[in-house]
Motif scaffolding. Structure first.
Motif, PDB file in Angstrom:
ATOM      1  N   ALA A   8      -0.600  -5.549   3.072  1.00  0.00           N
ATOM      2  CA  ALA A   8       0.169  -4.299   3.131  1.00  0.00           C
ATOM      3  C   ALA A   8      -0.493  -3.304   4.070  1.00  0.00           C
ATOM      4  N   SER A   9      -1.803  -3.245   4.049  1.00  0.00           N
ATOM      5  CA  SER A   9      -2.511  -2.327   4.952  1.00  0.00           C
ATOM      6  C   SER A   9      -2.318  -2.730   6.406  1.00  0.00           C
ATOM      7  N   MET A  10      -2.367  -4.021   6.676  1.00  0.00           N
ATOM      8  CA  MET A  10      -2.150  -4.478   8.048  1.00  0.00           C
ATOM      9  C   MET A  10      -0.713  -4.221   8.489  1.00  0.00           C
ATOM     10  N   ALA A  11       0.234  -4.369   7.579  1.00  0.00           N
ATOM     11  CA  ALA A  11       1.642  -4.198   7.929  1.00  0.00           C
ATOM     12  C   ALA A  11       1.971  -2.764   8.318  1.00  0.00           C
ATOM     13  N   VAL A  12       1.321  -1.808   7.707  1.00  0.00           N
ATOM     14  CA  VAL A  12       1.649  -0.406   7.999  1.00  0.00           C
ATOM     15  C   VAL A  12       0.661   0.244   8.962  1.00  0.00           C
ATOM     16  N   SER A  13      -0.288  -0.515   9.477  1.00  0.00           N
ATOM     17  CA  SER A  13      -1.332   0.102  10.294  1.00  0.00           C
ATOM     18  C   SER A  13      -0.809   0.683  11.605  1.00  0.00           C
ATOM     19  N   TYR A  14       0.274   0.153  12.143  1.00  0.00           N
ATOM     20  CA  TYR A  14       0.780   0.642  13.415  1.00  0.00           C
ATOM     21  C   TYR A  14       2.157   1.291  13.339  1.00  0.00           C
ATOM     22  N   TYR A  15       2.874   1.067  12.251  1.00  0.00           N
ATOM     23  CA  TYR A  15       4.245   1.547  12.165  1.00  0.00           C
ATOM     24  C   TYR A  15       4.417   2.454  10.964  1.00  0.00           C
ATOM     25  N   GLY A  16       5.358   3.363  11.066  1.00  0.00           N
ATOM     26  CA  GLY A  16       5.681   4.228   9.942  1.00  0.00           C
ATOM     27  C   GLY A  16       5.017   5.581  10.066  1.00  0.00           C
ATOM     28  N   PRO A  17       5.519   6.526   9.297  1.00  0.00           N
ATOM     29  CA  PRO A  17       4.943   7.871   9.330  1.00  0.00           C
ATOM     30  C   PRO A  17       3.536   7.881   8.731  1.00  0.00           C
ATOM     31  N   ALA A  18       2.756   8.861   9.138  1.00  0.00           N
ATOM     32  CA  ALA A  18       1.358   8.930   8.709  1.00  0.00           C
ATOM     33  C   ALA A  18       1.236   9.085   7.195  1.00  0.00           C
ATOM     34  N   TRP A  19       2.122   9.860   6.569  1.00  0.00           N
ATOM     35  CA  TRP A  19       2.011  10.049   5.121  1.00  0.00           C
ATOM     36  C   TRP A  19       2.210   8.742   4.374  1.00  0.00           C
ATOM     37  N   PHE A  20       3.074   7.877   4.909  1.00  0.00           N
ATOM     38  CA  PHE A  20       3.324   6.585   4.273  1.00  0.00           C
ATOM     39  C   PHE A  20       2.114   5.668   4.419  1.00  0.00           C
ATOM     40  N   ARG A  21       1.507   5.680   5.610  1.00  0.00           N
ATOM     41  CA  ARG A  21       0.317   4.861   5.837  1.00  0.00           C
ATOM     42  C   ARG A  21      -0.823   5.281   4.928  1.00  0.00           C
ATOM     43  N   VAL A  22      -1.036   6.581   4.797  1.00  0.00           N
ATOM     44  CA  VAL A  22      -2.107   7.082   3.933  1.00  0.00           C
ATOM     45  C   VAL A  22      -1.849   6.686   2.482  1.00  0.00           C
ATOM     46  N   THR A  23      -0.608   6.788   2.047  1.00  0.00           N
ATOM     47  CA  THR A  23      -0.253   6.385   0.677  1.00  0.00           C
ATOM     48  C   THR A  23      -0.529   4.899   0.451  1.00  0.00           C
ATOM     49  N   VAL A  24      -0.141   4.073   1.406  1.00  0.00           N
ATOM     50  CA  VAL A  24      -0.376   2.632   1.270  1.00  0.00           C
ATOM     51  C   VAL A  24      -1.873   2.335   1.270  1.00  0.00           C
ATOM     52  N   TYR A  25      -2.643   3.021   2.107  1.00  0.00           N
ATOM     53  CA  TYR A  25      -4.088   2.794   2.141  1.00  0.00           C
ATOM     54  C   TYR A  25      -4.743   3.174   0.817  1.00  0.00           C
ATOM     55  N   ILE A  26      -4.330   4.281   0.233  1.00  0.00           N
ATOM     56  CA  ILE A  26      -4.898   4.705  -1.047  1.00  0.00           C
ATOM     57  C   ILE A  26      -4.538   3.701  -2.143  1.00  0.00           C
ATOM     58  N   LEU A  27      -3.287   3.272  -2.181  1.00  0.00           N
ATOM     59  CA  LEU A  27      -2.884   2.270  -3.169  1.00  0.00           C
ATOM     60  C   LEU A  27      -3.607   0.944  -2.937  1.00  0.00           C
ATOM     61  N   ALA A  28      -3.835   0.601  -1.676  1.00  0.00           N
ATOM     62  CA  ALA A  28      -4.526  -0.648  -1.366  1.00  0.00           C
ATOM     63  C   ALA A  28      -5.964  -0.612  -1.871  1.00  0.00           C
ATOM     64  N   VAL A  29      -6.622   0.520  -1.746  1.00  0.00           N
ATOM     65  CA  VAL A  29      -7.991   0.645  -2.257  1.00  0.00           C
ATOM     66  C   VAL A  29      -8.010   0.435  -3.766  1.00  0.00           C
ATOM     67  N   LEU A  30      -7.063   1.040  -4.454  1.00  0.00           N
ATOM     68  CA  LEU A  30      -7.006   0.881  -5.911  1.00  0.00           C
ATOM     69  C   LEU A  30      -6.733  -0.570  -6.303  1.00  0.00           C
TER      70      LEU A  30
END
Length: 59
Positions: free
Chosen positions: A22-44
């Motif tokens: 999921a982190s790799m999928a959003v690393s280049y595409y999508g709005p920044a707020w969505f990427r940050v949300t996915v990164y935080i969820l990925a850490v958890l």
């Protein structure tokens, strides 16, 4: 109960791989707020998956 204990590390690894994917999928595409949300969820998810993977059931 033994069968479930043998599956727990597998589920942990699957969770870790899903979070990395999921982190790799959003690393280049999508709005920044969505990427940050996915990164935080990925850490958890990686933390929970790590606990599930490396938990000691020898007791």
């Amino acid at each position: 109960m033994v069968d479930r204990e043998q599956r727990t590390p597998f589920y942990g690894v699957v969770m870790i791989l899903a979070a990395l994917g999921a982190s790799m999928a959003v690393s280049y595409y999508g709005p920044a707020w969505f990427r940050v949300t996915v990164y935080i969820l990925a850490v958890l998810v990686v933390l929970v998956g790590g606990v599930m993977t490396f938990r000691d059931y020898s007791r």
